[in-house]
Design a protein around this motif. Sequence first.
Motif, PDB file in Angstrom:
ATOM      1  N   THR A   1       0.922  -1.228  -0.041  1.00  0.00           N
ATOM      2  CA  THR A   1      -0.033  -0.169  -0.019  1.00  0.00           C
ATOM      3  C   THR A   1       1.017   1.207   0.001  1.00  0.00           C
ATOM      4  O   THR A   1       2.170   1.122   0.381  1.00  0.00           O
ATOM      5  CB  THR A   1      -0.842  -0.071   1.330  1.00  0.00           C
TER       6      THR A   1
ATOM      7  N   TYR B   1       2.386   1.870   3.441  1.00  0.00           N
ATOM      8  CA  TYR B   1       3.575   1.093   3.750  1.00  0.00           C
ATOM      9  C   TYR B   1       4.737   1.578   3.075  1.00  0.00           C
ATOM     10  O   TYR B   1       5.881   1.657   3.687  1.00  0.00           O
ATOM     11  CB  TYR B   1       3.351  -0.526   3.325  1.00  0.00           C
TER      12      TYR B   1
ATOM     13  N   LYS C   1      -1.022  -5.327  15.244  1.00  0.00           N
ATOM     14  CA  LYS C   1      -1.904  -5.064  14.059  1.00  0.00           C
ATOM     15  C   LYS C   1      -1.621  -5.745  12.691  1.00  0.00           C
ATOM     16  O   LYS C   1      -2.491  -5.966  12.124  1.00  0.00           O
ATOM     17  CB  LYS C   1      -1.214  -3.590  13.900  1.00  0.00           C
ATOM     18  N   SER C   2      -0.374  -5.781  12.471  1.00  0.00           N
ATOM     19  CA  SER C   2      -0.169  -6.754  11.148  1.00  0.00           C
ATOM     20  C   SER C   2      -0.522  -8.052  11.371  1.00  0.00           C
ATOM     21  O   SER C   2      -1.445  -8.491  10.049  1.00  0.00           O
ATOM     22  CB  SER C   2       1.555  -6.643  11.029  1.00  0.00           C
TER      23      SER C   2
ATOM     24  N   LYS D   1      -3.513  -8.960  12.770  1.00  0.00           N
ATOM     25  CA  LYS D   1      -4.904  -8.650  12.641  1.00  0.00           C
ATOM     26  C   LYS D   1      -5.232  -8.510  11.267  1.00  0.00           C
ATOM     27  O   LYS D   1      -6.192  -8.861  10.572  1.00  0.00           O
ATOM     28  CB  LYS D   1      -5.290  -7.522  13.463  1.00  0.00           C
ATOM     29  N   ASN D   2      -4.532  -7.571  10.517  1.00  0.00           N
ATOM     30  CA  ASN D   2      -4.556  -7.353   9.196  1.00  0.00           C
ATOM     31  C   ASN D   2      -4.520  -8.507   8.328  1.00  0.00           C
ATOM     32  O   ASN D   2      -5.313  -8.821   7.368  1.00  0.00           O
ATOM     33  CB  ASN D   2      -3.665  -6.352   8.502  1.00  0.00           C
TER      34      ASN D   2
ATOM     35  N   ALA E   1      -7.629 -10.536   8.674  1.00  0.00           N
ATOM     36  CA  ALA E   1      -8.704  -9.725   8.152  1.00  0.00           C
ATOM     37  C   ALA E   1      -8.614 -10.160   6.566  1.00  0.00           C
ATOM     38  O   ALA E   1      -9.691 -10.275   6.050  1.00  0.00           O
ATOM     39  CB  ALA E   1      -8.785  -8.429   8.308  1.00  0.00           C
ATOM     40  N   ALA E   2      -7.561 -10.449   6.122  1.00  0.00           N
ATOM     41  CA  ALA E   2      -7.406 -10.622   4.650  1.00  0.00           C
ATOM     42  C   ALA E   2      -7.689 -12.293   4.427  1.00  0.00           C
ATOM     43  O   ALA E   2      -7.179 -12.743   3.320  1.00  0.00           O
ATOM     44  CB  ALA E   2      -6.036 -10.080   4.079  1.00  0.00           C
TER      45      ALA E   2
END
Length: 249
Positions: A121, A124, A159-160, A162-163, A166-167
Motif C-alpha cells: 500500500t 507501507y 496490528k499486522s 490482525k490485518n 482480516a485478509a
Amino acid sequence: MTAYVIADLHLSAEAPELTDAFRKFADTVSGDDELYIVGDLFNYYVGINPENPAHKAVREVNSSICSRGGRVYFIHGNRDFLLNRKDAHFFRMVLLNDVHQLVFGDMRILMVHGDELCDETVGYRCFRLFSRLSCVQCMFNTLFSYRHRIGMAQKMRAKSIKNFEAANYVRRMINPVKTLSFMKKYGVSVLIHGHTHNAEELRPDDRYLIVDTGDWTSSGFSFVKIEYGNATPGNNVVISLERRKISGR
Ligand SMILES: [Mn+2]
C-alpha cells in the motif's frame, strides 16, 4: 565453496526451537563458505538486548562461523531494519545494502528481502521510506527507552497479524511483473528473496530464475545453496533450494 542464503528465521526468546535449529544449521557453514541472511532474522528488533537468548545465540553462532574463516552477511528485513552497522558488528555480521549482487564470472545473482517486490500500500511504502532514514532511527532510539520500543514493536506486530487475518490469510506473493522489471534493471538472471515465506523456484521463462528462500517454523526450514568452484566460477554455479525438518518433529 558454498554461499548459503536464508531469511525469515524470526528468532525470538519465545521460540527457542528456531534458535537451536539455526545453531545446528550454522555448523554446516565451513571456513570457505558464506552465509547470507536476507532479512527478518529476528521476529522484531528494536536494539541489542544482551539478555535475549536469541541475540546471545546469533552472536555466538556467527562468532563461531567467523572464527573458522566463514563470513556472515545481513540484509534488512521489514522486522529488523533497525539493526544498524554497529549492531551488525556486535552480531558478527556485515550489514549489506538492501539490494546486493553476487557475481560469479558471467552469472549475476541479486539478493533482496522481498517486501519491495510485493504490492504494498502507499502507506507501507511511505513508512518504509521514512523508517529507514538514519536520522529518524537515531531519534527513535534516543527518544524512547528499550522497553518502550519493545512495546511499540509488539503493537505493530499485533496490528499486522490482525490485518493478515482480516485478509483471510491470503498468501503473500511477490508481483512477478515488478520483479522481472527489477531484475532487468540490474541485468541479472537470478534473484533470491525472502519475505513471502513460500520456499519455491519460479521460472518466468528460460532466462530468469526467482527463488524464495522460504521461512523457519517449528517443523522445519529451507535455504538456498549456491555452490561454485574455485577456478572458473562462472561456469559451474549450482543453485538449489533445500528443505530440512527440525528433528524431533
Ligand atoms: Mn519480511
